[in-house]
Design a protein around this motif. Structure first.
Motif, mmCIF file in Angstrom:
data_model
loop_
_atom_site.group_PDB
_atom_site.id
_atom_site.type_symbol
_atom_site.label_atom_id
_atom_site.label_comp_id
_atom_site.label_asym_id
_atom_site.label_seq_id
_atom_site.Cartn_x
_atom_site.Cartn_y
_atom_site.Cartn_z
ATOM 1 N N VAL A 1 0.851 -1.174 0.000
ATOM 2 C CA VAL A 1 0.000 0.000 0.000
ATOM 3 C C VAL A 1 0.893 1.232 0.000
ATOM 4 O O VAL A 1 1.900 1.270 0.706
ATOM 5 N N LEU A 2 0.514 2.195 -0.813
ATOM 6 C CA LEU A 2 1.246 3.449 -0.863
ATOM 7 C C LEU A 2 0.405 4.528 -0.185
ATOM 8 O O LEU A 2 -0.744 4.728 -0.544
ATOM 9 N N MET A 3 0.992 5.166 0.813
ATOM 10 C CA MET A 3 0.300 6.280 1.458
ATOM 11 C C MET A 3 0.910 7.561 0.934
ATOM 12 O O MET A 3 2.131 7.683 0.872
ATOM 13 N N TYR A 4 0.072 8.495 0.545
ATOM 14 C CA TYR A 4 0.628 9.755 0.090
ATOM 15 C C TYR A 4 -0.150 10.920 0.663
ATOM 16 O O TYR A 4 -1.286 10.765 1.103
ATOM 17 N N GLY A 5 0.474 12.053 0.675
ATOM 18 C CA GLY A 5 -0.174 13.232 1.205
ATOM 19 C C GLY A 5 0.854 14.199 1.726
ATOM 20 O O GLY A 5 2.048 13.921 1.671
#
Ligand code: ATP
Length: 274
Positions: free
Chosen positions: A55-59
């Motif tokens: 899973v890629l978390m971005y922000g």
């Protein structure tokens, strides 16, 4: 040695309850990661659905990606390995490749495990026509290990965090790699209230301190910005205090002053993301 790192960095008890707000993110993480990883493992295996992948978390920066990754590992009773890109990258072509191999080998020996790649773009950067051999070999080594053709990656979860999702090579988005993407937004009002309460806990605070204006005025602040705001307010209070016996507890006046100095860093990120 990554083996030592795994021992040192096993979850220290930070859970989802410590993460303020982000209810939607937590829901997605529960469904996509925790259920397959732990609670419903048997069901998943009945349906022949693999528990693993990435899973890629971005922000924007400072909004809880690292915190979520740690909480996730402890919710899954999994080991947590914080992969530092700087420890893997090396000036010599081929060394990064070896380290990536070793990292995954250690991880497979310690499953269930969460491999957390902070600032993942450093390792997974977009390959371009003029990319160096070093970039190309690092990216392909990482892709190969994530695919786990030779060794099964069941029980190994990859979590990537980035503020610049567009600079990742698109090959990382394919199934089995970082195939799910989650946006981690800045804290809303409820989350800011929670974060602020934690930051003020056990600190000398004036009886009449009204947190409402602080919560209202910090719209667009990240968790890290809030933390900087509180630190600044504290510095001002310390300046005004003559001794620990005669101190000035934190007041709205201190926060009012701190707001002149501390601004949201999220706006800058949004400008860049546009
Ligand atoms: P970066 O992109 O800069 O690595 P990040 O998104 O990983 O940042 P964290 O390191 O997890 O952000 O958060 C920074 C700090 O802000 C944390 O140590 C935590 O104290 C606080 N924080 C941020 N978001 C939250 C939240 N939702 N709940 C509680 N604390 C938070």
């Amino acid at each position: 040695n990554t083996q030592d790192e795994i021992q040192q960095l096993s979850p220290k008890g930070i859970t989802f309850n410590d993460v303020g707000g982000l209810e939607d993110v937590k829901k997605q993480v529960r469904r996509k990661i925790i259920n397959p990883f732990q609670n419903k493992r048997a069901l998943f295996s009945r349906f022949k659905r693999k528990a693993g992948g990435g899973v890629l978390m971005y922000g924007p920066p400072g909004c809880g990606k690292t915190m979520l990754a740690r909480a996730l590992a402890s919710e899954c009773n999994a080991q947590f390995v914080n992969v530092n890109a700087a420890d893997i990258l090396d000036q010599f072509v081929g060394n990064a490749e070896k380290r990536i191999k070793q990292l995954f080998e250690d991880a497979r020996n310690n499953r269930p495990v969460v491999l957390f790649f902070d600032e993942v773009e450093a390792l997974a950067q977009k390959r371009q026509f003029e990319s160096s051999a070093k970039v190309n070999t690092t990216v392909s080594a990482l892709l190969t290990e994530m695919d786990g053709f030779q060794e099964d990656n069941e029980g190994v979860l990859f979590l990537g965090a980035t503020n610049v999702p567009w600079s990742l090579d698109s090959a990382f988005r394919r199934p089995g790699r970082f195939d799910r993407t989650i946006f981690v937004p800045p804290p809303d009002r409820v989350a800011r209230k929670f974060i602020l309460a934690r930051l003020l806990q056990d600190r000398p605070v004036e009886k009449g301190l009204d947190t409402k204006p602080i919560i209202e005025n910090s719209s667009g602040f990240s968790g890290a910005d809030l933390s900087a705001l509180v630190d600044t307010a504290i510095d001002i209070a310390i300046e005004e205090s003559s001794s620990s016996e005669d101190l000035r507890p934190l007041s709205n006046e201190h926060f009012k002053e701190a707001f002149y100095e501390v601004k949201s860093t999220v706006g800058e990120w949004l400008g860049q993301a546009r």
